[in-house]
Write an enzyme that holds these catalytic residues in place. Structure first.
Site, PDB file in Angstrom:
ATOM      1  N   ASN A 153       0.807  -1.224   0.000  1.00 43.32           N
ATOM      2  CA  ASN A 153       0.000   0.000   0.000  1.00 43.32           C
ATOM      3  C   ASN A 153       0.845   1.281   0.000  1.00 43.32           C
ATOM      4  O   ASN A 153       0.421   2.284  -0.561  1.00 43.32           O
ATOM      5  CB  ASN A 153      -1.007  -0.009   1.146  1.00 43.32           C
ATOM      6  CG  ASN A 153      -0.359  -0.201   2.481  1.00 43.32           C
ATOM      7  OD1 ASN A 153       0.779  -0.651   2.583  1.00 43.32           O
ATOM      8  ND2 ASN A 153      -1.068   0.152   3.529  1.00 43.32           N
ATOM      9  N   GLU A 250       4.356  -4.876  11.913  1.00 40.36           N
ATOM     10  CA  GLU A 250       3.360  -3.839  11.591  1.00 40.36           C
ATOM     11  C   GLU A 250       2.249  -4.523  10.814  1.00 40.36           C
ATOM     12  O   GLU A 250       2.375  -4.758   9.613  1.00 40.36           O
ATOM     13  CB  GLU A 250       4.010  -2.739  10.736  1.00 40.36           C
ATOM     14  CG  GLU A 250       5.038  -1.917  11.458  1.00 40.36           C
ATOM     15  CD  GLU A 250       4.438  -1.018  12.532  1.00 40.36           C
ATOM     16  OE1 GLU A 250       3.204  -0.925  12.642  1.00 40.36           O
ATOM     17  OE2 GLU A 250       5.223  -0.426  13.290  1.00 40.36           O
ATOM     18  N   CYS A 284      -3.522   0.489   6.691  1.00 37.52           N
ATOM     19  CA  CYS A 284      -3.666  -0.439   7.823  1.00 37.52           C
ATOM     20  C   CYS A 284      -4.366   0.191   9.018  1.00 37.52           C
ATOM     21  O   CYS A 284      -5.115  -0.469   9.729  1.00 37.52           O
ATOM     22  CB  CYS A 284      -2.292  -0.925   8.244  1.00 37.52           C
ATOM     23  SG  CYS A 284      -1.166   0.448   8.527  1.00 37.52           S
ATOM     24  N   GLU A 461       7.561   1.928  14.659  1.00 42.47           N
ATOM     25  CA  GLU A 461       8.311   2.608  13.612  1.00 42.47           C
ATOM     26  C   GLU A 461       8.219   4.109  13.885  1.00 42.47           C
ATOM     27  O   GLU A 461       7.371   4.568  14.639  1.00 42.47           O
ATOM     28  CB  GLU A 461       7.739   2.257  12.227  1.00 42.47           C
ATOM     29  CG  GLU A 461       7.896   0.770  11.955  1.00 42.47           C
ATOM     30  CD  GLU A 461       7.761   0.351  10.504  1.00 42.47           C
ATOM     31  OE1 GLU A 461       6.702   0.601   9.912  1.00 42.47           O
ATOM     32  OE2 GLU A 461       8.727  -0.231   9.973  1.00 42.47           O
TER      33      GLU A 461
HETATM   34  P1  NAD Z   1       0.800  -9.916   3.166  1.00 39.83           P
HETATM   35  O1  NAD Z   1       0.832 -10.349   4.571  1.00 39.83           O
HETATM   36  O2  NAD Z   1       0.109 -10.754   2.173  1.00 39.83           O
HETATM   37  O3  NAD Z   1       2.279  -9.708   2.596  1.00 39.83           O
HETATM   38  C1  NAD Z   1       3.196  -8.827   3.224  1.00 39.83           C
HETATM   39  C2  NAD Z   1       4.601  -9.174   2.776  1.00 39.83           C
HETATM   40  O4  NAD Z   1       4.993 -10.416   3.370  1.00 39.83           O
HETATM   41  C3  NAD Z   1       4.783  -9.357   1.273  1.00 39.83           C
HETATM   42  O5  NAD Z   1       6.020  -8.793   0.892  1.00 39.83           O
HETATM   43  C4  NAD Z   1       4.807 -10.877   1.104  1.00 39.83           C
HETATM   44  O6  NAD Z   1       5.529 -11.314  -0.025  1.00 39.83           O
HETATM   45  C5  NAD Z   1       5.513 -11.299   2.385  1.00 39.83           C
HETATM   46  N1  NAD Z   1       5.234 -12.656   2.843  1.00 39.83           N
HETATM   47  C6  NAD Z   1       4.108 -13.386   2.688  1.00 39.83           C
HETATM   48  N2  NAD Z   1       4.227 -14.564   3.320  1.00 39.83           N
HETATM   49  C7  NAD Z   1       5.458 -14.577   3.896  1.00 39.83           C
HETATM   50  C8  NAD Z   1       6.160 -15.526   4.710  1.00 39.83           C
HETATM   51  N3  NAD Z   1       5.622 -16.687   5.055  1.00 39.83           N
HETATM   52  N4  NAD Z   1       7.401 -15.205   5.142  1.00 39.83           N
HETATM   53  C9  NAD Z   1       7.956 -14.017   4.833  1.00 39.83           C
HETATM   54  N5  NAD Z   1       7.344 -13.090   4.061  1.00 39.83           N
HETATM   55  C10 NAD Z   1       6.101 -13.367   3.598  1.00 39.83           C
HETATM   56  O7  NAD Z   1       0.197  -8.433   3.224  1.00 39.83           O
HETATM   57  P2  NAD Z   1      -0.188  -7.491   2.005  1.00 39.83           P
HETATM   58  O8  NAD Z   1      -1.436  -8.057   1.408  1.00 39.83           O
HETATM   59  O9  NAD Z   1       0.991  -7.226   1.170  1.00 39.83           O
HETATM   60  O10 NAD Z   1      -0.539  -6.116   2.764  1.00 39.83           O
HETATM   61  C11 NAD Z   1      -1.750  -5.869   3.347  1.00 39.83           C
HETATM   62  C12 NAD Z   1      -1.669  -6.084   4.843  1.00 39.83           C
HETATM   63  O11 NAD Z   1      -0.611  -5.296   5.390  1.00 39.83           O
HETATM   64  C13 NAD Z   1      -2.916  -5.635   5.559  1.00 39.83           C
HETATM   65  O12 NAD Z   1      -3.264  -6.571   6.541  1.00 39.83           O
HETATM   66  C14 NAD Z   1      -2.502  -4.327   6.202  1.00 39.83           C
HETATM   67  O13 NAD Z   1      -3.243  -3.968   7.328  1.00 39.83           O
HETATM   68  C15 NAD Z   1      -1.080  -4.580   6.519  1.00 39.83           C
HETATM   69  N6  NAD Z   1      -0.347  -3.317   6.664  1.00 39.83           N
HETATM   70  C16 NAD Z   1       0.089  -2.936   7.903  1.00 39.83           C
HETATM   71  C17 NAD Z   1       0.739  -1.731   8.079  1.00 39.83           C
HETATM   72  C18 NAD Z   1       1.211  -1.284   9.434  1.00 39.83           C
HETATM   73  O14 NAD Z   1       2.080  -0.421   9.501  1.00 39.83           O
HETATM   74  N7  NAD Z   1       0.699  -1.811  10.531  1.00 39.83           N
HETATM   75  C19 NAD Z   1       0.978  -0.908   6.976  1.00 39.83           C
HETATM   76  C20 NAD Z   1       0.539  -1.329   5.727  1.00 39.83           C
HETATM   77  C21 NAD Z   1      -0.123  -2.538   5.584  1.00 39.83           C
END
Ligand code: NAD
Length: 487
Positions: A153, A250, A284, A461
């Site tokens: 995002n 996060e 998020c 962060e």
């Molecule tokens: P996701 O969990 O599908 O993927 C996040 C990242 O993790 C990607 O780079 C992915 O390739 C990697 N990944 C996936 N499985 C993994 C594993 N087993 N081991 C290591 N890496 C792995 O999330 P997304 O769909 O990319 O993003 C959306 C989510 O992120 C939402 O839940 C959102 O709330 C959260 N988010 C949180 C914040 C925050 O600061 N708290 C900010 C932005 C987004």
């Protein structure tokens, strides 16, 4: 349209390709076109990136914090000079409107580099502990090789929010962007080199859920900072715990935004819209459960509907566009499914609820959608949708709304709109979340800590506190006399 980078990975100061990896298509969300093809990191690429970071980290940590800070501040300047180019790339990567990326994406990444560059020289000091004749001192030392794993995002912001504190503290980093948004981080790696960063201190490799574990489990990696969903967070934190690695998590949220009947209603509507529709709802910390006190509910909904229906949806590269598409086909399907669940479970659709008519082509567009009469047990009130879908719930009194706001496994953020400041502080004090806002929503300047509690994660962060998560304390006891021993 093409946005093909020179190669997929950036390791040891240069672009590197390995076509043996699985193909990652970079898709422009506004049209569905493939704009670049990249390759996921093979185990050989992962090895090369970690080895380069490990070697470079020693040299980087040996530099003075002032010298390290100077590099980060120069990188911030370059990002600002190239804001337009970087913002256009961010728009191609994510589909977010240029109107947003130009003010919120590379600029917030630059803020982070500037902030941590600025405090590197003063915020990493240890302490002196007098012990009578003897004494001790503490040093704040870097962890070594840190891994950053990003969501899609805010690709450039997430990259900088992780790299800036990690590098300021003397660590090296291997960063893996989301497979949906592979482009921006490569540019940041280039800019850091141009700013004078020694080769290997910051590396970018591409990949998906298959690649992430190779980094997480690598024995030379000391810390993982993940921005992603709760299920991914559980996997990564679990793997890291098995090897006693540091983590920052996060993760997702389903945050409450509470509007009391004495609030400035237009301001509360503005906050709710920013906290649900900015970045097409893919934030998020969004306040996706909007609790409105019953006396003002219908007035709130009338004005909210009118303002929502004026949102300009369309081509994200046009300056007047206020809302672009969702990031991917999969996210588009997921959000439309949630909208159907909202309808079938009996929520009242106020506006939106489908694909906009006036946007042509294969883009992943969805209308900004508002549901009212949402109850706590509905799927749309419990699960993170990550799209422009606002759920309006109503309430009678303060104790009730606080209990309902907290009745979730998430704990990322929350907000309160009220004219009664005593009540505002009393309510935020009881809300179980890491970041809270009074009479505004979703502002995250680099000066303030950001992060979650409960299932939304841990670690922070931004702000000087982020440095604590990229360093550890080393304690040294200094004896000033002979050892007194009974033996
Ligand atoms: P996701 O969990 O599908 O993927 C996040 C990242 O993790 C990607 O780079 C992915 O390739 C990697 N990944 C996936 N499985 C993994 C594993 N087993 N081991 C290591 N890496 C792995 O999330 P997304 O769909 O990319 O993003 C959306 C989510 O992120 C939402 O839940 C959102 O709330 C959260 N988010 C949180 C914040 C925050 O600061 N708290 C900010 C932005 C987004």
């Amino acid at each position: 349209m093409r946005a093909q980078p020179k190669a997929s990975h950036f390791i040891d100061g240069e672009y590197v390709e390995d076509t043996a990896g699985a193909v990652i298509e970079s898709i422009y969300p506004a049209t569905g076109e493939v704009i670049a093809e990249l390759y996921a990191a093979t185990p050989a690429i992962v090895e090369r990136a970690v080895a380069s970071a490990k070697r470079a980290q020693r040299e980087w940590a040996a530099m003075s914090p002032t010298a390290r800070g100077r590099v980060l501040k120069r990188a911030a300047e370059i990002m600002r000079e190239r804001n337009r180019e970087l913002s256009e790339l961010e728009t191609l990567d994510t589909g977010k409107p240029i109107q947003e990326t130009i003010i919120a994406d590379p600029t917030s990444g630059a803020d982070s580099l500037e902030f941590f560059g600025g405090i590197a020289a003063s915020a990493l000091n240890g302490s002196h502990i007098p012990l009578g004749g003897d004494w001790a001192y503490t040093k704040r030392v870097p962890l070594g090789v840190c891994v950053g794993i990003g969501a899609w995002n805010y690709p450039q912001q997430i990259c900088c929010w992780k790299a800036a504190p990690a590098l300021a503290a003397g660590n090296a980093m291997v960063f893996k962007p989301s497979e949906n948004t592979p482009l921006g981080a490569l540019k940041i790696a280039e800019i850091l080199i141009e700013a004078g960063l020694p080769k290997g201190v910051f590396n970018v490799i591409q990949g998906d859920r298959e690649t992430g574990p190779l980094l997480v489990n690598h024995p030379d990696v000391a810390k993982i900072s993940l921005t992603g969903s709760v299920p991914t967070g559980r996997k990564v934190a679990g793997a890291a715990a098995g090897q006693m690695k540091h983590v920052t998590m996060e993760l997702g949220g389903k945050s409450p935004l509470i509007v009391f009947d004495d609030a400035d209603i237009d301001s509360a509507i503005g906050g709710a819209m920013l906290g649900n529709f900015y970045s097409t709802g893919q934030v998020c910390s969004n306040g996706t459960r909007v609790f409105v006190q019953k006396r003002i509910k219908e007035a709130f909904l009338d004005r909210l509907k009118a303002r929502t229906e004026k949102i300009v949806i369309g081509d994200p590269l046009r300056e007047e566009t206020q809302m672009g598409p969702l990031v991917s086909r999969a996210q588009h399907e997921k959000v439309l499914d949630y909208i159907e669940k909202g309808k079938s479970e009996g929520a009242r659709l106020i506006t939106g609820g489908g694909i906009p008519n006036d946007v042509s082509g294969e883009g992943f567009y969805v209308q900004p959608t508002v549901f009212a009469d949402v109850t706590d047990d509905m799927t749309i009130a419990r699960e993170e949708i990550f799209g422009p879908v606002m759920c309006v719930l109503d309430f009678d009194d303060e104790a009730e709304v606080v209990a309902r706001a907290n009745a979730t496994e998430f704990g990322l953020s929350g907000g309160v709109f009220t004219a009664d400041l005593t009540r505002a502080h009393r309510v935020v004090d009881q809300l179980q979340a890491g970041t809270l806002w009074i009479n505004t929503y979703n502002l995250c300047p680099v000066e303030i800590p950001f992060g979650g509690s409960k299932q939304s994660g841990f670690g922070r962060e931004n702000s000087a506190s982020a440095l604590e998560h990229y360093t550890e304390l080393k304690t040294v006891y200094v004896a000033m006399g002979p050892v007194e021993s009974p033996y």
